[in-house]
Scaffold this motif. Structure first.
Motif, PDB file in Angstrom:
ATOM      1  N   THR A  88     -26.392 -21.922   8.567  1.00 54.44           N
ATOM      2  CA  THR A  88     -24.861 -22.799   8.200  1.00 54.44           C
ATOM      3  C   THR A  88     -24.320 -22.852   9.498  1.00 54.44           C
ATOM      4  OG1 THR A  88     -25.526 -23.973   5.760  1.00 54.44           O
ATOM      5  CG2 THR A  88     -23.524 -24.587   6.864  1.00 54.44           C
ATOM      6  N   LYS A  89     -24.250 -23.959  10.334  1.00 51.28           N
ATOM      7  CA  LYS A  89     -22.909 -23.248  11.361  1.00 51.28           C
ATOM      8  C   LYS A  89     -21.953 -24.671  11.215  1.00 51.28           C
ATOM      9  CE  LYS A  89     -25.623 -20.955  13.762  1.00 51.28           C
ATOM     10  NZ  LYS A  89     -27.184 -21.110  14.245  1.00 51.28           N
ATOM     11  N   ASN A  90     -20.743 -24.195  11.602  1.00 51.96           N
ATOM     12  CA  ASN A  90     -20.128 -25.295  11.310  1.00 51.96           C
ATOM     13  C   ASN A  90     -20.259 -26.283  12.993  1.00 51.96           C
ATOM     14  OD1 ASN A  90     -18.477 -23.762  13.523  1.00 51.96           O
ATOM     15  ND2 ASN A  90     -17.153 -22.638  12.099  1.00 51.96           N
ATOM     16  N   ALA A  91     -18.621 -26.913  12.699  1.00 56.71           N
ATOM     17  CA  ALA A  91     -18.715 -27.131  13.956  1.00 56.71           C
ATOM     18  C   ALA A  91     -18.872 -27.126  15.101  1.00 56.71           C
ATOM     19  CB  ALA A  91     -17.117 -28.153  14.373  1.00 56.71           C
ATOM     20  N   LYS A  92     -17.513 -25.362  16.119  1.00 57.24           N
ATOM     21  CA  LYS A  92     -18.377 -24.639  16.752  1.00 57.24           C
ATOM     22  C   LYS A  92     -19.332 -24.128  16.492  1.00 57.24           C
ATOM     23  CE  LYS A  92     -13.071 -23.980  16.594  1.00 57.24           C
ATOM     24  NZ  LYS A  92     -12.373 -22.959  15.756  1.00 57.24           N
ATOM     25  N   GLU A 149     -20.410 -21.515  14.954  1.00 60.29           N
ATOM     26  CA  GLU A 149     -20.388 -21.120  13.698  1.00 60.29           C
ATOM     27  C   GLU A 149     -20.959 -20.389  12.702  1.00 60.29           C
ATOM     28  OE1 GLU A 149     -15.956 -19.088  15.874  1.00 60.29           O
ATOM     29  OE2 GLU A 149     -16.257 -20.870  14.133  1.00 60.29           O
ATOM     30  N   THR A 176     -21.473 -19.998   9.016  1.00 57.52           N
ATOM     31  CA  THR A 176     -20.062 -19.851   8.299  1.00 57.52           C
ATOM     32  C   THR A 176     -20.714 -19.439   6.612  1.00 57.52           C
ATOM     33  OG1 THR A 176     -20.594 -22.043   7.214  1.00 57.52           O
ATOM     34  CG2 THR A 176     -19.340 -22.334   8.726  1.00 57.52           C
ATOM     35  N   LEU A 192     -19.970 -23.346   1.934  1.00 61.34           N
ATOM     36  CA  LEU A 192     -19.192 -24.206   2.385  1.00 61.34           C
ATOM     37  C   LEU A 192     -18.963 -25.648   0.834  1.00 61.34           C
ATOM     38  CD1 LEU A 192     -18.708 -25.126   5.927  1.00 61.34           C
ATOM     39  CD2 LEU A 192     -17.906 -23.768   4.740  1.00 61.34           C
ATOM     40  N   GLY A 211     -16.617 -29.377   2.726  1.00 57.00           N
ATOM     41  CA  GLY A 211     -15.889 -29.040   4.057  1.00 57.00           C
ATOM     42  C   GLY A 211     -15.726 -27.854   4.006  1.00 57.00           C
ATOM     43  N   THR A 212     -14.523 -27.306   2.695  1.00 53.20           N
ATOM     44  CA  THR A 212     -13.898 -25.957   2.722  1.00 53.20           C
ATOM     45  C   THR A 212     -14.903 -25.317   1.934  1.00 53.20           C
ATOM     46  OG1 THR A 212     -13.364 -26.768   0.230  1.00 53.20           O
ATOM     47  CG2 THR A 212     -11.968 -27.558   2.214  1.00 53.20           C
ATOM     48  N   SER A 213     -14.006 -23.744   1.937  1.00 50.68           N
ATOM     49  CA  SER A 213     -14.612 -22.666   1.374  1.00 50.68           C
ATOM     50  C   SER A 213     -14.633 -22.784   0.007  1.00 50.68           C
ATOM     51  CB  SER A 213     -14.453 -21.062   1.916  1.00 50.68           C
ATOM     52  OG  SER A 213     -14.875 -20.008   1.394  1.00 50.68           O
TER      53      SER A 213
END
Length: 480
Positions: A175-179, A181, A183, A186, A190-192
């Motif tokens: 899984t990737k975040n908006a950048k 990267e 993650t 989550l 969208g929080t950890s």
């Protein structure tokens, strides 16, 4: 079930070896092939499952130390051993305690004592050298099979450690975040989740799914394990299990346990057993006086409706999470501990023993560093031995796919007394428990001669006679 193919193969090889091999080699061949029969639904009905925390089970924390004690577990009625993850643990972002990572500790000697989470796997096909070698693991598996005990592995499908080979070779598996990267897992917002020591797998990637199935297949096909306990199974898409589990079962009859409380995971040839989380929390609440017998009766009625057409539940007072983070059995249940333990054996489902529980473990085991359980038998061992024998031998405690019947027994003290009867064939069992700190008198509209299983005394129920149970007292009655 593949029993017919298994028997035909065994017979063929035995005939061949009788013609071509010396007599002693023939016997060795048969023993290898017939070390244990494939697991069946009938085995599950009367089974006790044992969760083995290899790191903390002994002072040396090794496969070999645990293997030596496997014959003792059979005395407790254990038919299935669940091994907590046996795989190498990632060194990148290895957890120390709280939010602190090992790499953030300056003192190298201090860093050494933190071994990380079993659930941050760096390679699904290798053995954690902390526990021993693959040969040591095989010896454990063979010893269990020699004692008619099955072994399942704790599988971690939702995430990997940060130095798993997939991180560099297949970053698209994650899984990737908006950048862009990778993650950690989550929440929906969208929080950890709080598991910063692991990287979240992306199940929209079909290639990753196939790689995960291939790794599971390795342990079934090449090493001969008997199934899996799947960590956070509900966080993985159900359609993955619908694909993976039947494919694994096509190779071998296996047992599947889901760490989830979702009936849909136990249907359509997926998981046989799920976690009895709701019952676990309810028993804690009853022991604390926050809920009572009436709530237990409501739970049993709702559970029967919830799980109809699905699987069955694992009943437990403790496990690796509960012991380390929520507290010991005595901390959470106090004087109610024995009655609640007996209840987990008498209600429908399969009872769990966690490493150390059999030795009266009364401290919270460290999770990320070395610790050890006591190894002296106290009050709990003989109790588990007696309950295990009852679970193994009484048809009235069948608790899996063809469970014994369950019937609530009416009493005038509905808020105080848990009372139920279970029947199967010619076997009948009654469980009675006072769920409070004060003595209770009550009547039972039952007649018949029974044996008090724990004391061995005869009990003659005669309709509406008055009976007494002391604080947190319980009775297990068997029809004579």
């Amino acid at each position: 079930m593949q029993n017919l193919q298994y028997i035909m193969l065994t017979c063929f090889l035995c005939m061949f070896s009788c013609k071509e091999q010396p007599k002693n080699e023939t016997v060795e061949m048969q023993q290898t092939l017939e070390s244990i029969s494939p697991i069946t639904d009938a085995v599950l009905e009367s089974a006790v499952i044992y969760e083995a925390n290899i790191r903390q089970y002994s002072a040396e924390g090794s496969f070999n130390a645990f293997t030596r004690d496997i014959p003792k577990l059979k005395d407790l009625g254990v038919k299935i051993i669940w091994l907590m993850p046996i795989f190498p643990i990632s060194e990148v972002k290895r957890k120390a305690y709280g939010d602190l990572m090992v790499e953030d500790i300056e003192d190298p000697k201090e860093r050494e004592k933190y071994l990380g989470s079993y659930y941050a796997v760096s390679d699904f096909r290798k053995i954690n050298p902390e526990f021993g070698s693959i040969e040591d693991f095989r010896r454990l598996l063979d010893t269990a099979h020699e004692h008619d005990i099955y072994v399942i592995l704790d599988w971690v499908p939702n995430h990997t450690g940060w130095d798993h080979t997939w991180i560099t070779e297949h970053p698209d598996f994650y899984t990737k975040n908006a950048k862009g990267e990778i993650t950690d897992p989550l929440k929906e917002d969208g929080t950890s989740v709080g598991w910063e020591d692991v990287a979240d797998l992306d199940y929209s990637n079909k290639e990753m799914r196939q790689a995960m199935i291939a790794d599971m297949m390795y342990w079934v096909k090449e090493e001969g394990v008997d199934g899996f306990r799947c960590d956070m199974a509900g966080m993985v898409p159900t359609d993955f299990w619908a694909d993976a589990i039947p494919r694994l079962r096509a190779e071998k009859d296996i047992f599947m346990l889901a760490e989830a409380d979702k009936p849909e995971l136990t249907r359509d040839n997926m998981f046989e057993m799920a976690y009895g989380w709701e019952a676990h929390h309810l028993l804690n609440a009853i022991a604390k006086g926050e809920k009572n017998a009436k709530h237990f009766n409501e739970y049993m009625q709702n559970s029967a409706e919830k799980w109809v057409g699905g699987g069955f539940l694992m009943n437990f007072l403790t496990n690796h999470d509960e012991n380390s983070w929520a507290g010991t059995v005595k901390e959470r249940m106090g004087d109610a501990s024995e009655a609640m333990l007996a209840l987990t054996y008498c209600m429908p489902g399969m009872p769990l023993i966690y490493s150390g529980q059999e030795y009266d473990l009364d401290h919270r085991l460290k999770f990320f560093e070395k610790d050890s359980i006591p190894k002296k038998k106290g009050e709990v061992w003989p109790l588990l031995e007696k309950l295990g024998q009852l679970k193994n031998e009484s048809p009235a405690l069948a608790g899996a796919k063809a469970p014994a019947s369950y019937e609530k027994i009416e009493t005038p003290r509905e808020e105080n007394i848990i009372a139920f009867r279970r029947k199967n064939e010619n076997s009948e069992l009654i469980y009675l428990c006072n769920t409070g700190p004060d003595k209770v008198e009550f009547t039972l509209s039952l007649t018949g001669k029974y044996k008090d299983y724990m004391s061995g005394t005869e009990v003659d129920l005669q309709g509406n006679n008055t009976y007494q149970l002391g604080a947190w007292d319980y009775r297990i009655l068997l029809k004579m």
